[in-house]
Design an enzyme around this catalytic site. Structure first.
Site, PDB file in Angstrom:
ATOM      1  CG  HIS A  85      -5.592  -3.312   0.722  1.00 27.60           C
ATOM      2  ND1 HIS A  85      -4.355  -2.928   1.102  1.00 27.60           N
ATOM      3  CD2 HIS A  85      -5.599  -4.654   0.703  1.00 27.60           C
ATOM      4  CE1 HIS A  85      -3.620  -4.016   1.320  1.00 27.60           C
ATOM      5  NE2 HIS A  85      -4.345  -5.074   1.080  1.00 27.60           N
ATOM      6  CG  HIS A  87      -3.511  -0.283  -2.675  1.00 23.51           C
ATOM      7  ND1 HIS A  87      -2.425  -1.054  -3.005  1.00 23.51           N
ATOM      8  CD2 HIS A  87      -3.841  -0.624  -1.407  1.00 23.51           C
ATOM      9  CE1 HIS A  87      -2.114  -1.809  -1.966  1.00 23.51           C
ATOM     10  NE2 HIS A  87      -2.948  -1.581  -0.985  1.00 23.51           N
ATOM     11  CD  GLN A 133      -0.408  -8.798  -0.181  1.00 16.52           C
ATOM     12  OE1 GLN A 133       0.165  -7.717  -0.224  1.00 16.52           O
ATOM     13  NE2 GLN A 133      -1.380  -9.046   0.679  1.00 16.52           N
ATOM     14  CB  CYS A 147      -0.984   0.038   1.166  1.00 15.89           C
ATOM     15  SG  CYS A 147      -1.230  -1.508   1.996  1.00 15.89           S
ATOM     16  CE  LYS A 168     -10.250  -9.343   7.271  1.00 16.24           C
ATOM     17  NZ  LYS A 168      -9.029 -10.123   7.291  1.00 16.24           N
ATOM     18  NE  ARG A 193       1.892  -9.500   4.867  1.00 17.58           N
ATOM     19  CZ  ARG A 193       0.600  -9.472   4.564  1.00 17.58           C
ATOM     20  NH1 ARG A 193      -0.231 -10.335   5.133  1.00 17.58           N
ATOM     21  NH2 ARG A 193       0.132  -8.577   3.725  1.00 17.58           N
ATOM     22  CG  ASP A 229      -1.770  -5.404  -2.645  1.00 19.86           C
ATOM     23  OD1 ASP A 229      -2.999  -5.316  -2.467  1.00 19.86           O
ATOM     24  OD2 ASP A 229      -0.931  -5.048  -1.803  1.00 19.86           O
TER      25      ASP A 229
END
Length: 678
Positions: free
Chosen positions: A549, A419, A415, A368, A503, A397, A417
């Site tokens: 997200h 945004h 990911q 992000c 979420k 992580r 991912d």
RNA sequence: GCCGAUGUAGCUCAGCUGGUAGAGCAACUGAUUCGUAAUCAGUAGGUCAGCGGUUCAAAUCCGCUCAUCGGCUCCA
């Protein structure tokens, strides 16, 4: 009053009038003794609406919730439970799912009986039924060994052979508490305190010399626990909190008959055969290597090819849906993570800082902030919104050492991912588009079913979340609105949200009916504030954008792991790393033709492997079959003479010779359709 | 991180109470040239996860570390 008859309604609608205190067993007997012998428990539902909850049962009481339906007053009771009011009665036989849970819970009591007979110093926690069987949490200084488990199982067989009746008794809460305290049964004391209130009667179930604080219900006697097995023992924390003492959770499973028990273990074997870790090795898809570190994935060529196919699909689909692909650095200054708040809220999951000349850097656990910096790099107008940045971003992580699991739980992953920065009035359509996209992803990869969860915050624990209550309310509201508008059923889970916003989680259901958490669409009202994001509105004023997200594969690694298990390694044509295996019948005579076929197939864009070894044809066919290659083409004199190939299809076998051109068309069409079948 | 188990050849595994490592498959070489799931023979391949200890002697016993597995916990 006691003379007044009560009405019992049977499933066929007929009503019997019986004296109060009549038991379900009595009614079963009155219908037929054979029925009485076959039934296990009874389900009752008051004929008149319930006015008050029958008991102090709190929602947290999982054993109570298991037999559920407090709203309607519907519950499962012992066959020996006296009926006191007008009810609809259903006699549950062994085939009933609720009955299975009951026998498993009874099996847990049998196990506790056995454990206490063998190891009297053991203290008992609780012993619920689970989807797979049952367990009992117990506390004992010395852990149980494998031989102890075998002894427990043998002793359980004795308890079953004794066919002890399960007898329900009630006594005052105070007596229960003082008895259990005197015996040092600290866990039982806790449960009584938690699930009952002063003045209540508590229920106890006895079988032989064993008594347990339990809500019930149970099968009539221990002899009904006919097929069971003690499977394993594992550590579990008292009340799930690792600060508490470690208990031993002894696992077992139980069924009404040996056939079901066998079927259960067969299914476990099937699951094991599909295990992505096993298949990953067999099919040479990926590895995890001790020298490199736990939870870090090496994608081998064949796994890499599948990954590339997945990623290509995802990128194309993102672009088609108005996303723009971006790339952001893997390490960024610690300062950035302080601004984003990850340093504080997520720090314990991040790799520790690296000291460089100019500053400290940290590996990114999320993408992000990177996307935000791109947004922030130039002024934005309302005309620019929504901005949708997508990245196949590698994040790292720190997962605790005992938690890694193949591809499903790792320390470094990718990911898919994205945004989305948009105006508040665009939020619902953007979330709706995300949910549609997620649906498309699951369909494209062959998953038909999914379940949706809406995670919201825990208003009692506001300090664990950022954002005001109003923020949370509006955000949750728009997520619900989207789901409702689409008619998607969902389960709301308070306290499950990320610290930065509520979420929608989408869990797919695989071919074995297992649930996997993959796609997630999250509302984020934290980061736009922290980074002071803005856009210029139509009014010329500065406004704050809203941020969504979302990750649809979730993690490319995890999605791949689930794909492997879903297909048991037999990938559909478009994903198969090798689509066609070539077998020349004689590696002398037919090799030239086989090479020519290979060239033609490759020219058509197919992924082909030619086995040139001097082995017999059957061995080559077998090797390709073991590798779960969709098509094996066999070529001998006949084929070479007529530009043909003999087609052997995965799961179908020999389909005979066809013209090479015809096979190429078939294969190309299959790839293009992304179909699951062959 | 915690509880329990496990770690032997590329893979799957054997190796009893300590005496110095073995099979099948895979690989390689040779023979075989075969019609739809394993041709035959030979060769090579191992710091027994790592480090330390006990012992005349350790894959084997003890300790620590790492990894894996089943759980707890956590999540993509």
């Amino acid at each position: 009053m006691s003379e007044q008859q009560i009405k019992i309604q049977l499933p066929d609608g007929s009503i019997r009038e019986v004296a109060p205190g009549t038991t379900p067993y009595d009614i079963a007997m009155s219908i037929s003794p054979r029925l009485a012998a076959a039934v296990v428990v009874a389900r009752i539902k008051p004929l008149t609406p319930v006015t008050a909850t029958t008991d102090a049962g709190e929602e947290e009481n999982s054993e109570a919730a298991m037999y559920g339906g407090q709203e309607t007053g519907e519950r499962v009771v012992d066959l020996s439970a006296p009926l006191t009011e007008d009810v609809a009665l259903e006699l549950l036989k062994e085939s009933d799912e609720a009955a299975l849970k009951v026998v498993r819970h009874s099996a847990a009591h049998v196990m506790a009986t056995a454990i206490l007979e063998l190891f009297p110093e053991t203290k008992l926690g609780h012993g619920p039924a689970t989807d797979q069987g049952f367990f009992y949490d117990v506390y004992r200084e010395t852990p149980f060994s494998e031989t102890d488990l075998a002894a427990i199982e043998a002793k359980m067989a004795e308890v079953v052979a004794r066919d002890e009746k399960f007898v329900r008794e009630e006594e005052s809460r105070e007596k229960g508490l003082s008895d259990y305290s005197a015996q040092g049964e600290f866990m039982k004391v806790h449960f009584i305190e938690r699930f009952t209130k002063p003045g209540d009667e508590i229920s106890l179930y006895k079988n032989g010399g064993f008594t347990d604080f339990c809500r019930g219900p149970h099968v009539p006697s221990t002899g009904r626990v006919k097929a069971f097995k003690v499977t394993s023992v594992a550590g579990a924390y008292w009340l799930g909190d690792e600060k508490n003492q470690q208990l031993q959770r002894v696992y077992g499973t139980a069924f009404f008959n040996a056939k079901d028990l066998d079927a259960h273990f067969k299914r476990l074997e099937e699951i094991k055969a599909r295990d992505h870790r096993v298949l990953g090795k067999q099919l040479d898809l990926f590895s995890i290597q001790e020298v490199a570190g736990a939870g870090l994935i090496f994608w081998h060529p064949k796994g890499g090819l599948i990954r590339k196919t997945m990623e290509d699909w995802m990128r194309d689909e993102c672009i088609r849906r108005g996303y723009e692909m971006v790339y952001t650095p893997h390490i960024m200054r610690r300062e950035l993570w302080k601004i984003s708040g990850h340093e504080g809220f997520y720090g314990q999951n991040m790799y520790p800082p690296m000291e460089l000349d100019d500053a400290e850097y940290r590996l990114k656990p999320m993408n992000c902030p990177g996307h935000i910096l791109i947004y922030k790099n130039s002024p934005k107008s309302y005309r620019d919104l929504p901005q949708r940045y997508a990245e196949l971003g590698n994040v790292y992580r720190y997962e605790r050492s005992g938690t890694m699991h193949g591809l499903l739980r790792v320390r470094g992953f990718t990911q898919d991912d994205a945004h989305i920065f948009c105006m508040p009035e665009q939020i619902e359509s953007e979330i709706a588009a995300c949910v549609e996209f997620a649906d498309e992803v699951l369909k494209a990869f062959g998953f038909a079913e999914f379940k949706v969860e809406l995670s919201t915050w825990d208003p009692k624990d506001q300090k664990s979340y950022v954002g005001s209550p109003e923020h949370w309310e509006t955000a949750v509201g728009s997520l619900k609105k989207v789901l409702d508008a689409k008619g998607i059923p969902y389960r709301e889970i308070p306290g499950e949200a990320a610290f930065y916003g509520p979420k929608i989680d989408i869990k797919l259901v695989d071919v074995l009916g297992r649930l996997w958490q993959l796609s997630t669409v999250q509302f984020d009202f934290n980061l736009p504030q922290r980074f002071e994001l803005e856009y210029t509105g139509e009014d010329g004023e500065k406004h704050r954008p809203v941020m969504v997200h979302r990750a649809l594969f979730g993690s490319v690694e995890r999605f791949f792991g689930v794909l492997i298990e879903h297909y048991a390694g037999a990938f559909p044509m478009w994903l198969a790393p090798v689509q066609v295996g070539l077998v020349p019948i004689s590696s002398d005579k037919h090799l030239d033709y086989a090479r020519a076929v290979k060239a033609k197939l490759e020219a058509a864009g197919l992924r082909v492997e030619l086995d040139e070894r001097n082995d017999p044809m059957k061995a080559k066919i077998r090797d390709f079959a073991v590798q779960k290659i969709p098509f094996v083409l066999i070529m001998g004199d006949k084929e070479a003479a007529s530009e043909a190939v003999s087609v052997r299809t995965r799961g179908k076998g020999d389909e005979g010779s066809v013209a090479l051109t015809a096979f190429v068309e078939r294969a190309k069409a299959l790839v293009a359709s992304r179909g699951v079948g062959l």
